[in-house]
Design a protein around this motif. Structure first.
Motif, PDB file in Angstrom:
ATOM      1  N   TYR A   1      76.320  -9.129  13.062  1.00  0.00           N
ATOM      2  CA  TYR A   1      77.364  -9.807  13.829  1.00  0.00           C
ATOM      3  C   TYR A   1      77.634 -11.177  13.217  1.00  0.00           C
ATOM      4  N   THR A   2      78.902 -11.445  12.872  1.00  0.00           N
ATOM      5  CA  THR A   2      79.266 -12.719  12.243  1.00  0.00           C
ATOM      6  C   THR A   2      80.253 -13.523  13.079  1.00  0.00           C
ATOM      7  N   GLY A   3      80.523 -13.079  14.305  1.00  0.00           N
ATOM      8  CA  GLY A   3      81.448 -13.809  15.175  1.00  0.00           C
ATOM      9  C   GLY A   3      80.740 -14.894  15.966  1.00  0.00           C
ATOM     10  N   PRO A   4      81.445 -15.516  16.928  1.00  0.00           N
ATOM     11  CA  PRO A   4      80.835 -16.567  17.752  1.00  0.00           C
ATOM     12  C   PRO A   4      79.693 -15.999  18.591  1.00  0.00           C
ATOM     13  N   VAL A   5      78.529 -16.615  18.486  1.00  0.00           N
ATOM     14  CA  VAL A   5      77.333 -16.091  19.154  1.00  0.00           C
ATOM     15  C   VAL A   5      77.483 -16.139  20.673  1.00  0.00           C
ATOM     16  N   ASP A   6      78.181 -17.153  21.198  1.00  0.00           N
ATOM     17  CA  ASP A   6      78.333 -17.224  22.651  1.00  0.00           C
ATOM     18  C   ASP A   6      79.214 -16.100  23.173  1.00  0.00           C
ATOM     19  N   ALA A   7      80.220 -15.686  22.387  1.00  0.00           N
ATOM     20  CA  ALA A   7      81.079 -14.572  22.797  1.00  0.00           C
ATOM     21  C   ALA A   7      80.291 -13.265  22.837  1.00  0.00           C
ATOM     22  N   PHE A   8      79.362 -13.074  21.898  1.00  0.00           N
ATOM     23  CA  PHE A   8      78.560 -11.856  21.871  1.00  0.00           C
ATOM     24  C   PHE A   8      77.811 -11.676  23.184  1.00  0.00           C
TER      25      PHE A   8
ATOM     26  N   GLU B   1      66.462  -6.314  18.649  1.00  0.00           N
ATOM     27  CA  GLU B   1      65.824  -5.713  17.479  1.00  0.00           C
ATOM     28  C   GLU B   1      66.816  -5.104  16.494  1.00  0.00           C
ATOM     29  N   ASN B   2      67.986  -4.696  16.972  1.00  0.00           N
ATOM     30  CA  ASN B   2      68.892  -3.989  16.072  1.00  0.00           C
ATOM     31  C   ASN B   2      70.199  -4.745  15.826  1.00  0.00           C
ATOM     32  N   VAL B   3      70.210  -6.074  16.072  1.00  0.00           N
ATOM     33  CA  VAL B   3      71.381  -6.906  15.773  1.00  0.00           C
ATOM     34  C   VAL B   3      70.916  -8.128  14.980  1.00  0.00           C
ATOM     35  N   THR B   4      71.595  -8.387  13.862  1.00  0.00           N
ATOM     36  CA  THR B   4      71.313  -9.559  13.036  1.00  0.00           C
ATOM     37  C   THR B   4      72.534 -10.471  13.059  1.00  0.00           C
ATOM     38  N   PHE B   5      72.312 -11.764  13.269  1.00  0.00           N
ATOM     39  CA  PHE B   5      73.392 -12.747  13.380  1.00  0.00           C
ATOM     40  C   PHE B   5      73.451 -13.569  12.087  1.00  0.00           C
ATOM     41  N   VAL B   6      74.622 -13.586  11.452  1.00  0.00           N
ATOM     42  CA  VAL B   6      74.786 -14.247  10.154  1.00  0.00           C
ATOM     43  C   VAL B   6      76.115 -14.991  10.120  1.00  0.00           C
ATOM     44  N   GLY B   7      76.143 -16.156   9.463  1.00  0.00           N
ATOM     45  CA  GLY B   7      77.391 -16.870   9.243  1.00  0.00           C
ATOM     46  C   GLY B   7      77.544 -18.094  10.117  1.00  0.00           C
ATOM     47  N   ARG B   8      78.628 -18.815   9.861  1.00  0.00           N
ATOM     48  CA  ARG B   8      78.880 -20.101  10.513  1.00  0.00           C
ATOM     49  C   ARG B   8      78.963 -19.978  12.033  1.00  0.00           C
ATOM     50  N   LEU B   9      79.731 -19.016  12.515  1.00  0.00           N
ATOM     51  CA  LEU B   9      79.943 -18.893  13.959  1.00  0.00           C
ATOM     52  C   LEU B   9      78.744 -18.264  14.656  1.00  0.00           C
TER      53      LEU B   9
ATOM     54  N   TYR C   1      73.011 -24.068  21.908  1.00  0.00           N
ATOM     55  CA  TYR C   1      72.893 -22.998  20.919  1.00  0.00           C
ATOM     56  C   TYR C   1      71.490 -22.407  20.918  1.00  0.00           C
ATOM     57  N   ARG C   2      70.473 -23.237  21.114  1.00  0.00           N
ATOM     58  CA  ARG C   2      69.094 -22.728  21.094  1.00  0.00           C
ATOM     59  C   ARG C   2      68.868 -21.660  22.158  1.00  0.00           C
ATOM     60  N   LEU C   3      69.582 -21.769  23.283  1.00  0.00           N
ATOM     61  CA  LEU C   3      69.475 -20.730  24.318  1.00  0.00           C
ATOM     62  C   LEU C   3      69.996 -19.399  23.785  1.00  0.00           C
ATOM     63  N   TYR C   4      71.141 -19.458  23.089  1.00  0.00           N
ATOM     64  CA  TYR C   4      71.699 -18.229  22.517  1.00  0.00           C
ATOM     65  C   TYR C   4      70.838 -17.720  21.363  1.00  0.00           C
ATOM     66  N   ALA C   5      70.266 -18.640  20.579  1.00  0.00           N
ATOM     67  CA  ALA C   5      69.424 -18.219  19.459  1.00  0.00           C
ATOM     68  C   ALA C   5      68.216 -17.431  19.956  1.00  0.00           C
ATOM     69  N   ARG C   6      67.640 -17.846  21.092  1.00  0.00           N
ATOM     70  CA  ARG C   6      66.503 -17.112  21.653  1.00  0.00           C
ATOM     71  C   ARG C   6      66.925 -15.711  22.086  1.00  0.00           C
ATOM     72  N   ASP C   7      68.114 -15.619  22.692  1.00  0.00           N
ATOM     73  CA  ASP C   7      68.632 -14.303  23.071  1.00  0.00           C
ATOM     74  C   ASP C   7      68.844 -13.423  21.835  1.00  0.00           C
ATOM     75  N   ALA C   8      69.358 -14.025  20.771  1.00  0.00           N
ATOM     76  CA  ALA C   8      69.642 -13.275  19.551  1.00  0.00           C
ATOM     77  C   ALA C   8      68.351 -12.752  18.914  1.00  0.00           C
ATOM     78  N   GLU C   9      67.319 -13.588  18.923  1.00  0.00           N
ATOM     79  CA  GLU C   9      66.048 -13.190  18.324  1.00  0.00           C
ATOM     80  C   GLU C   9      65.387 -12.044  19.088  1.00  0.00           C
ATOM     81  N   ALA C  10      65.728 -11.888  20.362  1.00  0.00           N
ATOM     82  CA  ALA C  10      65.110 -10.836  21.172  1.00  0.00           C
ATOM     83  C   ALA C  10      65.706  -9.457  20.895  1.00  0.00           C
TER      84      ALA C  10
ATOM     85  N   ASP D   1      88.806  -5.001  17.802  1.00  0.00           N
ATOM     86  CA  ASP D   1      87.676  -5.691  18.419  1.00  0.00           C
ATOM     87  C   ASP D   1      86.501  -4.718  18.410  1.00  0.00           C
ATOM     88  N   TYR D   2      85.359  -5.151  17.911  1.00  0.00           N
ATOM     89  CA  TYR D   2      84.223  -4.229  17.778  1.00  0.00           C
ATOM     90  C   TYR D   2      83.824  -3.619  19.109  1.00  0.00           C
ATOM     91  N   ARG D   3      84.098  -4.301  20.217  1.00  0.00           N
ATOM     92  CA  ARG D   3      83.722  -3.776  21.530  1.00  0.00           C
ATOM     93  C   ARG D   3      84.505  -2.509  21.866  1.00  0.00           C
TER      94      ARG D   3
END
Length: 380
Positions: A235-242, A335-343, A324-333, A220-222
């Protein structure tokens, strides 16, 4: 470049998104990459292996490669030779095995007719219930082929697959499935349809075969993110888990796979047979059709949709998109993490779409490395 012993990128997940980006960052930019996966293998859900009978199987269900993108096909061709393969699917309906997607033969055999392609268009027009602004999956299918074909081929399958009636699902679910007025019985019509000649796992092994890429499995990356120096994360895992489910759990549909080997050369006439109305499973797939392997025995997999388990399919409903849009806003904030992939982006992507997204992401990341960034000892 990082300090000696550190990594430029920590990539979470060794599936298509993570592996493509690891390969590009290492080969094109000479960056150091640590790719971490909680599973004991690379390849994500596309991982394949030889079972106890010596048959190449896909533990996470059949993965059929198809794409219209020359860029994606040519990129993956660097890491594999191909075996041409056009997938065919039959549906068990009213005691017959009929082609799906619905085509001229499907309708003629189902109803005992002898329509021409032109007459089939008239038939669809006569039974369709057009809806000006289709919102749900039911709207899409009933508006195209009428209620009887909808009930026989789509409604039961969708209810099993998603645990929801098509009237409760976004129109995008069934909009993906074409209807044909000719006798084309291929499941896909993409320009490129082929399988990796020696399997997906061999392709991933070649993709990750670079001295700048280190792979850590069963992790587990953590567990390691604060122990290993890194500059950026993909990060390519589930965005809500992140984000530790701070806004709640994003709904996913899962699958249970039951594998069987039979002492016969062939179990069924095509790669996949769907069961929209009978049994608890949605489909049975036979791997030798897909891989072209010669063997006196054959291995198949039954797919049982489940509510709990590993996340496979984001459930396409408006309220889930809003969450998901709530998590997407968090992800965009960040600077050093990029979210890619289905999950990580909560979208139902095919394999080629994930590869295309990863290649596009790499082009954006390449711009980042025009300026040096100091290495953090704990990944902050």
């Amino acid at each position: 470049m990082t300090e000696r012993g550190g990594f430029d990128y920590l990539i979470v997940g060794a599936g298509f998104a993570g592996s493509v980006l690891a390969e590009r960052l290492a080969n094109e930019l000479n960056l150091r990459v640590l790719i971490v996966d909680r599973r004991p293998h690379i390849g994500g859900n596309a991982y394949d292996r030889y079972d106890d009978a010596g048959i190449l199987v896909h533990p996470y269900g059949p993965h059929i490669f198809h794409t219209n993108s020359a860029e994606v096909y040519n990129y993956l061709s660097r890491f594999t030779q191909w075996r041409p393969y056009q997938h065919r699917v039959l549906a068990s309906v009213d005691g017959q095995l009929l082609p799906i997607p619905i085509n001229l033969d499907t309708v003629n055999r189902l109803y005992g007719l002898s329509l021409t392609s032109f007459q089939l268009e008239e038939f669809f027009a006569s039974v369709a219930e057009p809806i000006e602004h289709p919102r749900t999956s039911e709207d899409v299918v009933v508006g195209r082929v009428g209620r009887d074909l909808y009930n026989k081929f789509f409604r039961g399958y969708t209810r099993k697959q998603w645990g929801l009636d098509p009237s409760e699902l976004d129109a995008s679910v069934t909009a993906r499935v074409p209807t044909r007025t000719n006798r084309d019985d291929r499941y896909f019509s993409d320009t490129y349809q082929a399988m990796p000649l020696h399997g997906y796992t061999r392709m991933f092994e070649r993709m990750l075969d670079h001295p700048n890429i280190k792979v850590m499995l069963n992790t587990d990356y953590r567990e390691i993110q604060d122990l290993v120096p890194w500059r950026y994360m993909i990060y390519t895992g589930p965005v809500d888990a992140f984000f530790d489910y701070r806004h709640g759990h994003l709904p996913y549909r899962s699958l249970e796979f039951v594998h069987e080997t039979h002492p016969v050369e062939q179990f069924q006439p095509v790669g996949t047979v769907n069961y929209p109305n009978d049994y608890a499973y949605t489909r049975i797939s036979e791997f030798k059709h897909i891989t072209g392997q010669q063997h006196p025995h054959t291995s198949v997999v039954y797919e049982y949709p489940r509510e709990g388990g590993d996340p496979y399919y984001p459930i396409p409903r408006p309220e889930n998109a809003e969450l998901y849009r709530l998590y997407a806003r968090d992800a965009e904030a960040l600077e050093n993490v990029t979210f890619v992939g289905r999950l990580a982006t909560y979208r139902y992507y095919n394999m080629d779409q994930v590869v295309a997204q990863a290649l596009t992401t790499f082009r954006k990341l390449r711009e980042r490395h025009t300026e040096a960034t100091p290495l953090s000892p704990v990944g902050d």
